[in-house]
Design an enzyme around this catalytic site. Structure first.
Site, PDB file in Angstrom:
ATOM      1  N   CYS A  32     -36.342   5.139  57.438  1.00  0.00           N
ATOM      2  CA  CYS A  32     -37.132   6.240  57.994  1.00  0.00           C
ATOM      3  C   CYS A  32     -36.599   7.560  57.438  1.00  0.00           C
ATOM      4  CB  CYS A  32     -37.042   6.239  59.514  1.00  0.00           C
ATOM      5  SG  CYS A  32     -35.403   6.672  60.132  1.00  0.00           S
ATOM      6  N   LYS A  74     -50.267   0.911  68.643  1.00  0.00           N
ATOM      7  CA  LYS A  74     -50.346   0.610  67.220  1.00  0.00           C
ATOM      8  C   LYS A  74     -51.076  -0.700  66.983  1.00  0.00           C
ATOM      9  CE  LYS A  74     -46.081   3.132  66.116  1.00  0.00           C
ATOM     10  NZ  LYS A  74     -44.736   3.071  65.492  1.00  0.00           N
ATOM     11  N   CYS A 129     -32.295   6.605  64.282  1.00  0.00           N
ATOM     12  CA  CYS A 129     -32.239   6.546  65.745  1.00  0.00           C
ATOM     13  C   CYS A 129     -32.815   5.205  66.171  1.00  0.00           C
ATOM     14  CB  CYS A 129     -33.018   7.711  66.366  1.00  0.00           C
ATOM     15  SG  CYS A 129     -34.813   7.476  66.367  1.00  0.00           S
ATOM     16  N   CYS A 184     -36.051  15.116  61.153  1.00  0.00           N
ATOM     17  CA  CYS A 184     -36.400  14.434  62.397  1.00  0.00           C
ATOM     18  C   CYS A 184     -35.492  14.895  63.531  1.00  0.00           C
ATOM     19  CB  CYS A 184     -36.298  12.926  62.223  1.00  0.00           C
ATOM     20  SG  CYS A 184     -36.687  12.028  63.739  1.00  0.00           S
ATOM     21  N   ARG A 242     -52.883   4.826  66.945  1.00  0.00           N
ATOM     22  CA  ARG A 242     -52.488   5.520  65.719  1.00  0.00           C
ATOM     23  C   ARG A 242     -53.097   4.839  64.491  1.00  0.00           C
ATOM     24  NH1 ARG A 242     -46.281   7.680  66.684  1.00  0.00           N
ATOM     25  NH2 ARG A 242     -46.649   8.654  68.711  1.00  0.00           N
ATOM     26  N   LYS A 292     -47.562   5.583  72.838  1.00  0.00           N
ATOM     27  CA  LYS A 292     -48.218   5.295  71.567  1.00  0.00           C
ATOM     28  C   LYS A 292     -48.781   3.879  71.548  1.00  0.00           C
ATOM     29  CE  LYS A 292     -44.116   5.756  69.598  1.00  0.00           C
ATOM     30  NZ  LYS A 292     -43.005   5.802  68.609  1.00  0.00           N
ATOM     31  N   ARG A 317     -48.913  14.321  59.620  1.00  0.00           N
ATOM     32  CA  ARG A 317     -49.180  12.924  59.257  1.00  0.00           C
ATOM     33  C   ARG A 317     -50.691  12.734  59.152  1.00  0.00           C
ATOM     34  NH1 ARG A 317     -46.542   9.241  63.348  1.00  0.00           N
ATOM     35  NH2 ARG A 317     -44.634   9.863  62.268  1.00  0.00           N
ATOM     36  N   CYS A 323     -38.760   3.370  63.587  1.00  0.00           N
ATOM     37  CA  CYS A 323     -39.905   3.655  62.710  1.00  0.00           C
ATOM     38  C   CYS A 323     -39.951   2.742  61.491  1.00  0.00           C
ATOM     39  CB  CYS A 323     -39.870   5.113  62.263  1.00  0.00           C
ATOM     40  SG  CYS A 323     -40.169   6.279  63.596  1.00  0.00           S
TER      41      CYS A 323
END
Length: 1427
Positions: free
Chosen positions: A1277, A1058, A1322, A1283, A991, A1056, A922, A1326
């Site tokens: 996603c 964001k 899932c 994934c 991120r 994470k 990414r 995302c």
């Protein structure tokens, strides 16, 4: 082609009565027999083994191989090419228990070819008669061990059939004869003996079906002067004076006595009408039987017998019959009469064969590449003029040879004109130019058109000029193709393919192979499909390519273009695995990947032209086959030539084999030593686990560690790492397993589970010496519907039961851990573990040694030396395609996720090889802005290092998939050369910072973008590990410089983080879904004054875990632009110091704020800032989707927003988006902006450049914005196949679901209305599904959580409406809901608001309340979704 009632009925009887059913497929599309048999095979009535033969394959050989079957059935639609092949085998088959069920339409000609070689021929007019005759034929063949031909009609769907019960078929077949054999000594072939045999079987059938079955049915006048025998689909049930009718149902045997019994002494004329339109002999079968019977009789006077053709019964009236009788009296007896018009199928030209829709994947490529000059030599369109032969390779080759010879004459005529002194200089120049470019597809047409026009104007007397004009259609160089199926591969000589390969003509052959990889072993093993590629390469002068459009579109294009350029025969093998036209593209994709990865279908090109140039002629294009060259070579195909031409390959293989052998010996020696120590030391305990998410693995390893501390000799391994025989050698085995999908075993336990099931089914007791216990982990709320309750902990329960069935002794009862318990699975685990130690006699052992602390992500981070770990060493390890587990956690900080191809995971495990590991990379690209030069470099990286595609993510950046380990470093270096990087694109750090894309507000966007870049750079980790590992930039003087992370510290963040920047009124970044949000506030002068700051948004959830929930961010206040970076830092630092590091599921900022309280959290942020935030300022949002099409900014520059479905940049048939954007990037002078909805904006186009950009957009169909509002508002996603967290499909499935839902919208007038629909594989979120108006979150393959009620502009969370839905249930729920919305909505009311007002779902007012009132409201809570 759907199965008609008669075909369904006959197929069912054949399936239930037979051991084997052999079905010949249809040449004109899906066979109705295949459709019916497939449906039967999936039902509970599993009886016969079904073998489907490709059209034109010789069925006789297959039938003879199965002659030992108690009953063998053959099904086919009548076609001369199929049935004529059977004639040679009928003498042998006539004495076997075989029933030939042949379906016809309006002509019996093809089917009756078989009647002379078989003892019994039955004919059915109706679907009910076909059902009864199928039973009769099966009984007759089974009891008498003889062959029976049953001819019946493919009827229409209106016919009704009363069928016998399945369980009555077998007793009917096995019952003894109802009448004894005759004591007369007559030949078994005597018609009278055969008739009695028929009657015996008919009596049994009548007793079963309770309907009359007669060989002949007579009706009409009792004292007739004319008798009309009919064989065909016409029941002439008329009352005509002096005329009687005889409907024939038994054509053979038909003794004279049977025929004569229908002819009374008063009869003077007999008419025999047969529905036969293409009979090659003078006299038809029934006519000969009737004439023979009358000639042998003593009738006086002898009736006149006349033959006739029976036409379309639907157009026959009583007056037509009367007229026929009158006409017969006046015509000569030898005149062939006719009743009724010929059926439409024989009156008109033969219809073109049906082309399955999936084949368009290749034919469209041909049409696009060779537009205007493509010629399909065996095109189905020729059938109407030339007949069925037009589709054969022999016919196509003849056409090609004729055209090429004519073109040689054309070339000779042009050369003759060049020698003509009367030719003008201009014409001479054109003739010379055409000769120079005659083989160029584009130039030859341009020059050819000019040449033809000039010749027409010159009026030359030279005959050569007239010949050129005569052959003017050959002036353009054509691309000639013959298209066929893999049926040609079974008999290369008979199929005509050999002649095309050996012809040395410049002709191309495309052969489509449709055998799915998973069905490769179910085809007849005795019918050897030859390797056409190897066969063609052995000729030495044939271009050969093996392609698969669902694996590599680019390789297909390259192969087809090379084939066209090659001067000689070319064979392109094209893989297209499907069973029916309804096979979804997703299934074709998965089958293709399995075939290519396993080496079953390698991708390659063999170009003899390169060999003549001294180059290597063979190019291998499938990466995975390169890695497993040994297995590929063992298939003894064309790659053996590679080892001959390149001996070092063989040497490398042998060397590799030696290393593997030494390694295996070393491992065995080590294992033997360990086994010895185990036997000496302590009581053994084997712990086996199956785990996908890691919870069961951690529990198993912890159990093994505790066992060692109690003095036990423990070993721990995955379930699939051992066999049943290995388990049988153990004394005590403990299993720990979680569940996957709908009660299935996790991936690393499925093979052992299957083996246990197989042994248990056979009744074996192989584990009698083993003591065992099982602990299962599950979630009782994961499948909340009562009918799904059995899925809870199903894997553990099934394992416990199977072990008991195999004789193992349970020494501790089954333990079950439930995620819904107070302490999760630990609630059930703790007492189970105590029982375990007690049963093993070690519960009283005092454990003095401290139990090792489980290794968590926090340990990995602090021990990593600032994100180094052993990544560099792992990259140098070429024995595996993976990195160490701890390193895969650290590579996330470097923008890299380790993945594997889950489509082929099971197959690779069965082959004994490691998963097909690859990596996702990414890019960090704040604001999603890149230059055309950077775009071109990203495009090149995708081709050189990835899978040929790249994805625009919901974080406004690029993702590359399919990067294998040896390409990782070079790919990241190439990204950095483009002045981009991947650092902190993933991991427990800040991120990629995203920014609203508002092209019309050019100045404001620029200011917001600059701010986002500053935030991103400020919050970037400072470790030099990234540059050391990937860019080879070493520290000065070894360790002289030490890394330091001034913001993150050595532990980095708990999870994470964001950040997003939104520019009202567009909330395309879903500002409230981010940990930190900055909402741009504009002052009265239109300048950026600052930002309203939000905090605490986040999407991730764990299914069934109510301690987790999505959350929208809260507004903290207002800050100026200058304060913004500092505010972002301080919020992040509060999270760093207060986030939950003990439980990653509760580690995000949203949980920190809810735990601290919003006011306390804000106060701590302001304390660190040293000042208070100003009160929030007014703002408004009105949408969170993109504006597609052209817009003009404040600065006069133009911008175009392209729709890129789910962000995937790739080339597909008729959608070459990747190529188109590459061409735009070559000429574009502005920039590209990626949107947070996964689309693309081509920005800053100057007015003078508009025509060029618009032309390219139109050329590559990037300007197509005709999609529905639903599709334009959708997002998904990646999910499968890459994934590792995916539980269900997402990117590959959402477009398919939208196809069906948008039809519902269009039916209700909502085609252009925007409804935000999102899907993820899932619950991690995302694609930000928890803010969508309609959302689907994967739970298991094909099963989703359904959510409703999100705010249209991202201001409100949705809520769970159904815990578990499949596609039929989704459509059943949405159909009435969308209809009501269309009728009841208020002006401007969006779907998410309406479902709340209409009472379907309650609004979600806060993240912590997301689980409350889930499952619908009021009456909708009780209504079960029904398909």
């Amino acid at each position: 082609m759907p199965a008609s009632p008669s075909v369904s009925a006959v197929s069912r009887i054949a399936y239930l009565a037979s051991d084997v059913v052999v079905n010949s497929l249809s040449p004109t599309g899906p066979s109705p027999f295949q459709t019916a048999l497939n449906a039967l095979a999936s039902s509970s009535d599993s009886r016969a083994a079904v073998t489907n033969l490709p059209f034109s394959a010789n069925a006789g050989d297959t039938l003879l191989r199965h002659r030992s079957a108690r009953l063998l059935s053959y099904t086919a639609l009548a076609h001369p090419q199929i049935l004529n092949h059977l004639l040679l085998h009928l003498p042998e088959l006539s004495t076997t228990s075989t029933v030939f069920h042949v379906a016809v339409t309006d002509d019996l000609s093809d089917a009756l070819v078989l009647q002379s070689s078989l003892p019994f021929v039955l004919y059915s007019r109706t679907a009910q008669q076909a059902h009864d005759h199928a039973l009769l034929a099966s009984r007759l063949a089974f009891i008498e061990s003889t062959a029976v031909l049953h001819i019946f009609h493919v009827d229409d769907d209106a016919e009704k059939v009363e069928e016998v019960d399945s369980d009555r078929v077998a007793p009917f077949l096995f019952a003894e004869r109802q009448s004894p054999r005759s004591s007369e000594q007559k030949s078994a072939t005597d018609p009278s003996v055969l008739l009695k045999t028929y009657q015996s079987a008919a009596f049994a059938t009548v007793a079963l079906v309770r309907r009359p079955i007669r060989p002949l049915v007579q009706h009409g006048a009792s004292e007739p002067h004319t008798v009309i025998f009919t064989l065909g689909r016409a029941t002439l049930d008329y009352t005509i004076e002096g005329v009687s009718f005889v409907d024939v149902a038994l054509l053979k045997p038909l003794p004279s006595t049977t025929v004569l019994s229908a002819i009374s002494p008063s009869v003077s004329r007999v008419l025999v009408l047969e529905q036969i339109h293409h009979w090659s002999m003078k006299w038809t079968p029934l006519y000969l039987e009737v004439v023979s019977a009358i000639q042998q009789s003593e009738l006086d006077p002898t009736p006149v017998v006349q033959s006739g053709v029976l036409g379309d019964a639907r157009a026959i009236s009583e007056s037509d019959v009367a007229e026929l009788v009158q006409r017969a009296a006046t015509e000569a007896p030898s005149t062939r009469l006719a009743l009724g018009p010929a059926p439409s199928s024989t009156q008109t030209a033969v219809s073109a064969p049906h082309i399955p829709k999936h084949e368009a994947a290749y034919t469209k490529i041909l049409a696009n590449l060779f537009s205007g000059r493509l010629e399909i030599l065996n095109s189905p369109e020729l059938v109407s003029l030339q007949g069925d032969i037009a589709t054969t390779p022999e016919f196509a080759l003849g056409r090609a040879r004729g055209e090429l010879e004519e073109r040689e004459e054309l070339v000779a005529a042009v050369q003759e004109l060049l020698r003509d002194p009367d030719v003008t200089i201009e014409l001479h120049s054109l003739l010379s130019r055409w000769l120079a470019v005659k083989d160029d597809g584009v130039k030859s047409k341009q020059v050819g058109d000019e040449l033809a026009a000039a010749l027409e104007g010159e009026k030359l007397s030279n005959p050569a000029a007239q010949k050129v004009l005569l052959f003017r259609h050959l002036l353009p160089a054509r691309s000639r193709w013959i298209i066929g199926s893999d049926a040609w591969s079974y008999d290369l000589g008979a199929s005509g393919l050999h002649h095309a390969i050996a012809s040395r003509l410049n002709v191309n052959i495309l052969i489509l192979d449709t055998t799915p990889y998973t069905s490769r072993n179910s085809i007849d093993p005795h019918r050897r499909k030859q390797d056409v590629g190897l066969y063609a390469m052995n000729h030495g002068d044939v271009f050969v390519a093996s392609t698969a459009v669902y694996s590599s579109y680019a390789q297909v294009l390259q192969a087809i273009m090379e084939a066209d350029r090659y001067n000689g025969p070319s064979v392109v093998l094209a893989y297209l695995p499907y069973t029916t036209e309804e096979t979804p593209a997703l299934e074709i994709l998965k089958e293709t990947k399995l075939a290519v990865d396993s080496g079953y279908w390698p991708l390659y090109r063999w170009n003899p032209a390169k060999e003549r140039e001294g180059k290597e002629p063979f190019s291998l294009d499938s990466d995975f086959v390169k890695n497993e060259l040994q297995q590929f070579l063992d298939r003894q195909n064309h790659l053996s030539q590679l080892t001959r031409s390149t001996p070092e390959v063989a040497a490398e293989l042998v060397g590799s084999l030696g290393e593997n052998l030494k390694q295996a010996r070393k491992q065995r020696a080590q294992q033997a030593y360990n086994d010895l120590l185990t036997a000496i030391d302590a009581p053994p305990l084997t712990v086996l686990y199956a785990s996908d998410g890691g919870k069961a693995e951690k529990m198993a390893k912890r159990l093994a560690t505790r066992g060692k501390l109690r003095g036990l000799s423990t070993t721990v391994a995955t379930m699939d790492s051992v066999s049943i025989d290995d388990i049988a050698k153990e004394e005590i085995v403990v299993f720990v397993t979680s569940v996957a999908g709908q009660g299935e075993f996790p991936q690393n336990g499925r093979n052992l589970a299957k083996a246990l099931n197989a042994r248990a089914a056979s009744g074996e007791k192989v584990l009698t010496s083993v003591r065992y216990s099982v602990f299962g982990l599950g979630d009782s709320h994961y499948w909340p519907r009562p009918e799904d309750a059995h899925y809870y902990n199903k894997a553990g329960k099934d394992l416990d039961s199977r072990l008991e069935q195999l004789g193992a002794q349970r020494f501790v009862p089954l333990g079950l851990g439930d995620d819904q318990d107070a302490d999760g699975p630990e609630t059930g685990y703790k007492p189970w573990e105590q029982l375990l130690w007690k049963a093993l006699g070690v519960d009283a052992v005092e454990v003095k040694e401290k139990e090792p602390e489980p290794i968590t992500n926090e340990h990995i981070k602090v021990a990593s030396q600032y994100l180094r770990g052993t990544i560099a060493e792992g990259l140098e390890d070429h024995t595996t395609g993976a990195l160490a587990p701890s390193d895969t956690q650290l590579t996330k900080f470097h923008g890299i996720y380790q993945q594997d191809d889950r489509d082929i995971r099971d197959e690779r495990q069965a082959q004994g090889v490691e998963p097909a590991y690859s990596f996702m990379i990414r890019v960090r690209m704040p604001g999603g802005v890149c230059s055309p030069e950077q775009w071109l470099q990203m495009d090149q990286i995708a081709d050189e290092h990835g899978n040929g595609t790249f994805k625009i993510t919901t974080r406004q950046t690029f993702q590359f998939h399919g990067v294998i380990k040896r390409h990782l470093k070079s790919a990241i270096q190439d990204i950095n050369r483009a002045l981009l990087d991947t650092l902190a694109a993933c991991g427990d750090v800040n991120r990629n910072v995203i920014v609203s894309t508002v092209p019309t507000l050019s100045k404001l966007h620029r200011q917001a973008y600059d701010f986002a870049r500053r935030v991103s750079e400020h919050l970037l980790p400072r470790t030099t590990a990234y540059h050391e590992i990937w860019l080879d930039k070493k520290l000065v003087a070894g360790d002289a410089l030490k890394d330091v992370e001034p913001l993150y510290g050595e532990f980095y963040l708990p999870r994470k983080f964001k950040v997003a920047v939104a520019i009202p009124p567009n909330n395309d970044v879903d500002i409230f879904a981010n940990d930190v949000g900055f909402i741009a506030i504009v002052d009265e002068k239109g300048e950026l004054a600052g930002f309203n700051v939000t905090a605490g948004g986040g999407m991730g959830v764990t299914h069934g875990n109510k301690k987790t929930y999505p959350r929208t961010g809260d507004i903290l206040g207002f800050c100026t632009v200058a304060q913004g970076v500092d505010v972002a830092e301080k919020i992040m630092l509060v999270q760093r110091d207060n986030g939950n590091r003990a439980d990653r599921k509760n580690a995000r900022l949203k949980y920190t704020i809810d735990r601290m309280g919003l006011d306390n959290f804000k106060a701590e942020v302001e304390r660190r800032l040293g000042y208070q935030l100003q009160p929030a300022r007014p703002f408004s949002f009105d949408k969170n989707i993109d504006d597609f099409g052209w817009t003009t900014g404040e600065d006069g520059k133009h911008h175009f927003t392209c729709f890129i479905e789910n962000g995937r940049i790739q080339d597909e048939p008729e959608r070459d988006f990747k190529a188109g954007l590459r061409e735009i990037a070559k000429v574009h002078k502005g920039a590209f902006r990626l949107t947070a909805n996964q689309h693309l904006i081509i920005t800053d186009v100057a007015t003078e450049d508009l025509p060029t950009i618009k032309r390219l957009l139109a050329q590559y169909k990037l300007d197509n914005l005709s999609q529905t509002g639903l599709r334009l508002s959708s997002s998904a996603c990646v999910a499968f196949p890459t994934c590792g967290l995916a539980m269900a499909e997402s990117e590959r499935y959402l477009p398919i679901l939208i196809d069906k839902v948008e039809k519902i919208c269009e039916e209700n007038g909502l085609r252009n209305d925007s409804i935000v629909m999102r899907m993820t594989g899932c619950p991690n979120g995302c694609a930000r599904p928890y803010l969508a108006e309609i959302a689907f979150v994967g739970k298991a393959p094909g099963t989703y959580l359904m959510l409703l009620g999100g705010g249209y502009y991202g201001q409100r969370l949705n809520k769970i409406y159904r815990e578990s839905v499949t596609e039929p249930e989704i459509l059943a729920i949405l159909r009435p809901m969308i209809k009501r919305y269309a009728l009841e909505r208020e002006p401007g009311e969006h779907f998410g608001d309406w479902v709340i007002r209409a009472g379907y779902i309650a609004p979600t007012t806060a993240g912590k309340e997301w689980w409350d009132r889930a499952g619908g409201e009021g009456q909708y809570r009780e209504v079960a979704a029904a398909a």
